[in-house]
Design an enzyme around this catalytic site. Structure first.
Site, PDB file in Angstrom:
ATOM      1  N   GLY A 124       0.844  -1.189   0.000  1.00 43.82           N
ATOM      2  CA  GLY A 124       0.000   0.000   0.000  1.00 43.82           C
ATOM      3  C   GLY A 124       0.879   1.238   0.000  1.00 43.82           C
ATOM      4  CG  LEU A 125      -0.578   4.823  -1.882  1.00 41.91           C
ATOM      5  CD1 LEU A 125      -1.703   5.847  -1.941  1.00 41.91           C
ATOM      6  CD2 LEU A 125       0.480   5.132  -2.938  1.00 41.91           C
ATOM      7  CB  SER A 126       4.497   6.239   1.928  1.00 46.66           C
ATOM      8  OG  SER A 126       5.100   6.768   3.089  1.00 46.66           O
ATOM      9  N   GLY A 127       2.270   5.654   4.419  1.00 51.75           N
ATOM     10  CA  GLY A 127       1.289   6.267   5.305  1.00 51.75           C
ATOM     11  C   GLY A 127      -0.016   5.508   5.409  1.00 51.75           C
ATOM     12  CB  SER A 128      -1.463   2.680   3.539  1.00 47.62           C
ATOM     13  OG  SER A 128      -0.387   1.752   3.542  1.00 47.62           O
ATOM     14  CB  SER A 148       5.123  -0.624   9.394  1.00 47.15           C
ATOM     15  OG  SER A 148       5.942  -0.682   8.243  1.00 47.15           O
ATOM     16  CB  SER A 168       5.902  -4.042  -3.067  1.00 49.40           C
ATOM     17  OG  SER A 168       4.828  -4.205  -2.163  1.00 49.40           O
TER      18      SER A 168
END
EC number: 2.7.1.25
Length: 203
Positions: free
Chosen positions: A33-37, A40, A107
């Site tokens: 997914g996008l950064s900030g989704s 992690s 990814s």
């Protein structure tokens, strides 16, 4: 460069035995997914739930691997592709060791994720699409990456300069802007239990 003088050595102890010794099935949960989704954060919460159930796990995180395994790579398209290739190889080795692997990486290209899936036996790659709209991800911007990308301090940043290819048939879809982290993690556990990746004693 093709490795023409190498031969794969088949060892007597197989993945099934290693996993059986740990009392579990081995597989990869691949969070994309996008950064900030929240990839992690969700992966970490899922790992905690699995640890509570006595599962043997390892979490591969996008930032963490760049301190060692991928410290020599930049953020060009070629380097980012190589980053995912390396992580995929490590994940495959860890699954062969009988572990449950959680991997949290943007990814952005379907081909990258497909290549990792193909490295694993059927049923051992579970794609988890953390589907959060770009404006929501950018409003979070915990690391300040979108702001830097908009200012031209980061180039080729996914969602700003380059696109993200959403999974076409992910096993799990989490809309993290509509539920909290605990609910998202529970959604993953529900899937694993329903599909037989965890035995009934884990429910």
């Amino acid at each position: 460069m093709p490795q023409t003088h190498l031969h794969w050595h088949h060892h007597p102890v197989q993945q099934s035995q290693r996993a059986a010794m740990k009392g579990q099935r081995a597989f990869v949960l691949w969070f994309t997914g996008l950064s900030g989704s929240g990839k992690s954060s969700i992966a970490g919460a899922v790992e905690c739930l699995l640890a509570e159930r006595g599962r043997h796990t390892y979490l591969l995180d996008g930032d963490n691997v760049r301190y060692g395994l991928c410290a020599d790579l930049g953020f060009s398209r070629a380097d980012r592709t190589e980053n995912i290739r390396r992580v995929g190889e490590v994940a495959s080795l860890m699954v062969d060791a009988g572990l449950i692997v959680l991997a949290a990486f943007i990814s952005p290209e379907r081909a990258q994720r497909k290549n990792v899936r193909q490295r694993l036996p059927a049923g051992q790659f579970i794609e988890v699409f953390v589907d959060v709209p770009l404006p929501v991800c950018e409003s979070r911007d915990v690391k300040g990456l979108y702001q830097k990308a908009r200012a031209g301090l980061i180039i080729d940043f996914t969602g700003v300069h380059s696109g993200y290819e959403a999974p076409e048939n992910p096993e799990i879809v989490i809309r993290n802007h509509q539920i909290d982290i605990d609910a998202a993690a529970a959604q993953v556990l529900d899937y694993l239990q329903r599909e037989g990746y965890l035995d009934r004693s884990d429910i």
